[in-house]
Motif scaffolding. Structure first.
Motif, PDB file in Angstrom:
ATOM      1  N   SER A  61       8.593  16.038 -13.898  1.00  0.00           N
ATOM      2  CA  SER A  61       8.310  17.184 -13.370  1.00  0.00           C
ATOM      3  C   SER A  61       6.493  17.528 -13.263  1.00  0.00           C
ATOM      4  N   VAL A  62       6.057  16.530 -13.071  1.00  0.00           N
ATOM      5  CA  VAL A  62       4.647  16.474 -12.838  1.00  0.00           C
ATOM      6  C   VAL A  62       4.207  15.680 -11.562  1.00  0.00           C
ATOM      7  N   THR A  63       2.903  16.386 -10.908  1.00  0.00           N
ATOM      8  CA  THR A  63       2.246  16.006  -9.903  1.00  0.00           C
ATOM      9  C   THR A  63       0.883  15.204 -10.259  1.00  0.00           C
ATOM     10  N   GLY A  64       0.107  14.637  -9.566  1.00  0.00           N
ATOM     11  CA  GLY A  64      -1.196  14.042 -10.032  1.00  0.00           C
ATOM     12  C   GLY A  64      -1.974  14.045  -8.746  1.00  0.00           C
ATOM     13  N   PRO A  89      -3.079 -12.087  -0.252  1.00  0.00           N
ATOM     14  CA  PRO A  89      -1.716 -11.649  -0.693  1.00  0.00           C
ATOM     15  C   PRO A  89      -1.082 -12.927  -1.748  1.00  0.00           C
ATOM     16  N   ALA A  90      -1.161 -14.175  -1.228  1.00  0.00           N
ATOM     17  CA  ALA A  90      -0.461 -15.198  -2.087  1.00  0.00           C
ATOM     18  C   ALA A  90      -1.171 -15.535  -3.487  1.00  0.00           C
ATOM     19  N   ASP A  91      -2.322 -14.947  -3.553  1.00  0.00           N
ATOM     20  CA  ASP A  91      -2.898 -15.108  -4.723  1.00  0.00           C
ATOM     21  C   ASP A  91      -2.658 -13.915  -5.889  1.00  0.00           C
ATOM     22  N   ILE A  92      -1.924 -12.697  -5.558  1.00  0.00           N
ATOM     23  CA  ILE A  92      -1.789 -11.590  -6.285  1.00  0.00           C
ATOM     24  C   ILE A  92      -0.754 -11.989  -7.194  1.00  0.00           C
ATOM     25  N   ARG A  93      -1.088 -11.785  -8.643  1.00  0.00           N
ATOM     26  CA  ARG A  93      -0.293 -12.106  -9.743  1.00  0.00           C
ATOM     27  C   ARG A  93       0.156 -10.889 -10.310  1.00  0.00           C
ATOM     28  N   GLY A  94      -0.320  -9.888 -10.145  1.00  0.00           N
ATOM     29  CA  GLY A  94       0.078  -8.647 -10.885  1.00  0.00           C
ATOM     30  C   GLY A  94      -0.008  -7.565 -10.194  1.00  0.00           C
ATOM     31  N   VAL A  95       0.422  -6.376 -10.121  1.00  0.00           N
ATOM     32  CA  VAL A  95       0.010  -4.946  -9.474  1.00  0.00           C
ATOM     33  C   VAL A  95       0.459  -3.894 -10.242  1.00  0.00           C
ATOM     34  N   GLY A  96      -0.417  -2.783 -10.368  1.00  0.00           N
ATOM     35  CA  GLY A  96      -0.182  -1.573 -11.068  1.00  0.00           C
ATOM     36  C   GLY A  96      -0.416  -0.580 -10.149  1.00  0.00           C
ATOM     37  N   VAL A  97       0.400   0.719 -10.053  1.00  0.00           N
ATOM     38  CA  VAL A  97       0.048   1.825  -9.523  1.00  0.00           C
ATOM     39  C   VAL A  97       0.049   3.021 -10.676  1.00  0.00           C
ATOM     40  N   GLN A  98      -1.165   3.774 -10.673  1.00  0.00           N
ATOM     41  CA  GLN A  98      -1.324   4.817 -11.926  1.00  0.00           C
ATOM     42  C   GLN A  98      -1.582   6.053 -11.378  1.00  0.00           C
ATOM     43  N   MET A  99      -0.829   7.006 -11.677  1.00  0.00           N
ATOM     44  CA  MET A  99      -1.367   8.432 -11.299  1.00  0.00           C
ATOM     45  C   MET A  99      -1.757   9.081 -12.625  1.00  0.00           C
ATOM     46  N   SER A 100      -3.126   9.679 -12.488  1.00  0.00           N
ATOM     47  CA  SER A 100      -3.588  10.537 -13.528  1.00  0.00           C
ATOM     48  C   SER A 100      -4.057  11.945 -13.049  1.00  0.00           C
ATOM     49  N   LYS A 101      -4.711  12.532 -14.169  1.00  0.00           N
ATOM     50  CA  LYS A 101      -4.849  13.885 -13.567  1.00  0.00           C
ATOM     51  C   LYS A 101      -3.815  14.862 -13.251  1.00  0.00           C
ATOM     52  N   LEU A 102      -2.866  14.633 -14.489  1.00  0.00           N
ATOM     53  CA  LEU A 102      -1.456  15.289 -13.907  1.00  0.00           C
ATOM     54  C   LEU A 102      -1.492  16.920 -14.149  1.00  0.00           C
ATOM     55  N   GLN A 103      -0.439  17.535 -13.723  1.00  0.00           N
ATOM     56  CA  GLN A 103      -0.306  19.042 -13.824  1.00  0.00           C
ATOM     57  C   GLN A 103       1.129  19.131 -13.514  1.00  0.00           C
ATOM     58  N   SER A 104       1.736  20.255 -14.069  1.00  0.00           N
ATOM     59  CA  SER A 104       3.196  20.642 -13.844  1.00  0.00           C
ATOM     60  C   SER A 104       3.524  20.771 -12.551  1.00  0.00           C
ATOM     61  N   ALA A 105       4.580  20.358 -12.145  1.00  0.00           N
ATOM     62  CA  ALA A 105       5.044  20.346 -10.915  1.00  0.00           C
ATOM     63  C   ALA A 105       5.705  21.716 -10.574  1.00  0.00           C
TER      64      ALA A 105
END
Length: 689
Positions: free
Chosen positions: A483-486, A547-563
């Motif tokens: 129940s959060v947004t960022g 693209p062929a050399d990509i070995r890891g991917v992450g997506v992060q959301m911060s500065k969270l607040q209540s939805a």
């Protein structure tokens, strides 16, 4: 006084003389000089420890450097390195400690190829990668890995990821504990505690993953057992990592975090069992339920480890009484989840955790009283103190300080000169058993992320786009569950380093990579994949990625607040709100609203209940009637009035502060929560009452 440079020169000279003296002592056991010309600098935590590696190196005719100087060092030995050191030592040959251990075992200098931790210089890469071409990559058939762009890939990865289980279990357990606190102790508030001291218990399940596996495999009890991804466990050069091993396996030298290839060498009869993540989750939840049922003052440490404060649960501070309580608690846990638990008991978190070491396995140790604490801590290694890393312990060891007792005679200023003011202050207190850290009973999450660094193989920009969309959908699911947004979105990428092998030794692993990170601020906080995905692709377009050399991917959301402004979700990530209605009203009622004592007018009912709550003594028959009315309200679906009545009653009971009436309210609220959970699969947020 001389300059700092003069001091360091004298210090290095002294250490060199100590090494030479140690070499002379080892001469009688020296079988050859197979490491002659090798000069090693060890950094960070290693297994075997630096002291053991030093002896191996000197015995084989090599040199051991206490301080790093590029011209003096041929090999850096490390188990892991932060990015800044990777860049700092980009032209150095960096190997794992296993290279030293295996050279010592073989009594010859082995090729470094398979032991390389990191290499960045083109010269070193060319030299090592040429040798590495003769080392066959781990090609375990194992379980089929879906294509990266498959809609099943993300779910499949997380269902089999040990690190994902460990990283997410803590956040989930904190929510679970909060729910149990509301269920069993609805009036609980850390701020209202009347006690001025603590009695901390540190609980730790013995060999958690293995213990869970042995419940369904009793025939393996007493044997050396470990938990690993078993698909490549039988190979002598397997890079499958051991996450948990039994004490029988440890007696052979097998350790958590060790590769299976090495473990098989130490213990050929080692039995492997697979992960059972769903079972771990169920057992962890039950572990914390049992603890919170006893006391709301529980701190989540991990899926198998916790602190709890029992000062209000024991009649006296008599050690026999305390030990009896903890023994009973451990017995309840064993009966419920079938795993043995070790415990340490002390006046604070530090002493309790240190005491657990003596209680293991399947035991407990109580350490109370200044004299007993002092006697126990003075024989404990400094590196066992929480938060004291290998580097700090090594600095102190260089000065002859190995045990906590060695530090008691040092002033705070002397410690600060060796390890710095902040760490010096911490060690000064810890070695004396002083720890003012309180239990962390409430946690505010700072970020939510989705990261995958295994099995990532895409060929085109379109495939990368599709994979990132799936990642954003997973992130959306997690954020909505919380129940959060960022408002701060970050993309993390591991791209294969220029000269790294396309197929690393570990099958479908990421190998040697360059780490890239880029962030963007959102105009409005969001948790929608439809908004996050375009932003992520915009970040990708600003990076020169292949693209062929990509070995890891992450997506992060911060500065969270209540939805929303409603109470946060707790149990099973759902809180029932006043606006929640059942799709249809139960046929139990023939009137518009449930009756209470023949009345359906809610204002009159509230007045009757408040008048009853102000009477002299609660009668069980009246409690039953009130409880029955709340049950009817919940079945009817009127959460709003249920919440209003409970809020008014709670204020009234709190103002009177009569134990009997407080107990009545707790019982009613607990029944209400159970009924709401049964009907709505959630609970009321006590914060709203």
């Amino acid at each position: 006084m001389g300059s700092h440079k003069d001091y360091m020169d004298l210090k290095k000279q002294k250490l060199t003389e100590q090494n030479q003296n140690q070499c002379h002592l080892l001469d009688s056991n020296k079988s050859s000089n197979f490491l002659k010309g090798v000069s090693v600098y060890v950094t960070g935590f290693t297994e075997p420890p630096a002291a053991v590696l030093k002896e191996m190196i000197l015995r084989a005719g090599g040199s051991f450097q206490m301080f790093y100087k590029k011209s003096d060092v041929t090999h850096i030995v490390a188990s892991n390195l932060p990015d800044f050191k990777v860049k700092l030592w980009k032209n150095q040959l960096i190997v794992t400690p296993q290279w030293i251990a295996d050279c010592d075992l073989a009594q010859t200098k082995l090729p470094e190829a398979k032991y390389i931790l990191f290499r960045s210089s083109e010269n070193i890469r060319d030299m090592i990668l040429e040798k590495q071409s003769n080392v066959p990559p781990d090609r375990s058939p194992g379980k089929h890995i879906p294509k990266t762009t498959s809609s099943d890939f993300v779910a499949e990865f997380y269902s089999n990821s040990r690190l994902h289980h460990l990283s997410t279990s803590v956040a989930e357990l904190r929510g679970t504990v909060a729910a149990f606190q509301q269920q069993y102790h609805p009036l609980y508030s850390p701020a209202n505690r009347a006690v001025s001291h603590s009695l901390i218990v540190h609980l730790d399940i013995d060999c958690f993953f293995v213990s869970i596996s042995l419940r369904s495999r009793p025939h393996l009890r007493g044997l050396p057992v470990c938990v690993t991804h078993a698909k490549s466990a039988d190979k002598a050069d397997s890079y499958a990592e051991i996450s948990s091993c039994s004490y029988e396996a440890r007696s052979f030298g097998v350790r958590n975090g060790m590769f299976m290839g090495k473990a098989r060498t130490l213990c050929p009869q080692l039995v492997t069992v697979p992960y059972e993540f769903s079972e771990y989750q169920v057992a962890s939840r039950e572990l914390y339920r049992i603890m919170v049922e006893k006391t709301p003052f529980v701190e989540v440490v991990s899926c198998d480890e916790a602190f709890l404060d029992i000062v209000e649960l024991v009649d006296t501070m008599d050690e026999e009484n305390i030990e009896s309580f903890v023994k009973e608690l451990r017995g309840d846990i064993f009966k419920s989840i079938g795993c043995t638990v070790s415990a340490g008991i002390g006046p604070n978190k530090l002493v309790a955790r240190m005491a657990t070491r003596k209680g293991k396995p399947n035991g407990q140790y109580i350490c109370l009283g200044n004299e007993k604490i002092s006697e126990y801590l003075k024989i404990q290694p400094i590196e066992d103190l929480p938060g004291i890393g290998y580097s700090t312990a090594r600095k102190l060891a260089a000065q002859g300080h190995v045990l906590c007792g060695d530090l008691v005679g040092l002033t705070k200023s002397q410690l600060s000169d060796i390890v710095g003011p902040k760490t010096g202050e911490t060690i000064f207190r810890f070695c004396r058993g002083h720890d003012d850290r309180e239990l962390h009973l409430k946690h505010e999450r700072k970020s939510i992320s989705v990261e995958i660094n295994y099995g990532i193989r895409v060929e085109t920009a379109a495939e990368l786009d599709l994979f990132l969309l799936n990642l954003c959908k997973e992130l959306e699911k997690r954020m909505k569950a919380e129940s959060v947004t960022g408002s701060l979105l970050t993309l993390k990428v591991k791209e294969r380093a220029e000269h790294a092998a396309k197929d690393p030794v570990k099958y479908m692993g990421h190998g040697i990579c360059d780490n890239i990170s880029k962030s963007v601020h959102l105009t409005n906080a969001s948790n929608a994949a439809s908004l996050m995905h375009p932003k992520v692709m915009s970040l990708v377009s600003n990076l020169t990625l292949t693209p062929a050399d990509i070995r890891g991917v992450g997506v992060q959301m911060s500065k969270l607040q209540s939805a929303s402004n409603e109470g946060a979700a707790i149990l099973k990530r759902k809180t029932v709100k006043s606006s929640d209605k059942k799709p249809a009203v139960s046929t139990l009622f023939q009137c518009d609203k449930p009756e209470f004592l023949g009345c359906t007018d809610q204002d009159k009912i509230l007045s009757i209940l408040k008048s009853w709550a102000n009477s002299d003594e609660p009668m069980q028959v009246d409690v039953d009637k009130a409880d029955s009315y709340f049950s009817d309200l919940i079945k009817f679906g009127d959460i709003s009035f249920t919440e209003k009545v409970l809020k008014d009653l709670r204020k009234q009971f709190a103002a009177r502060d009569i134990p009997e009436w407080n107990a009545v309210f707790n019982a009613i609220l607990q029944n209400v929560q159970q009924k709401i959970f049964s009907e709505f699969n959630g609970i009321l947020s006590v914060d709203n009452l």
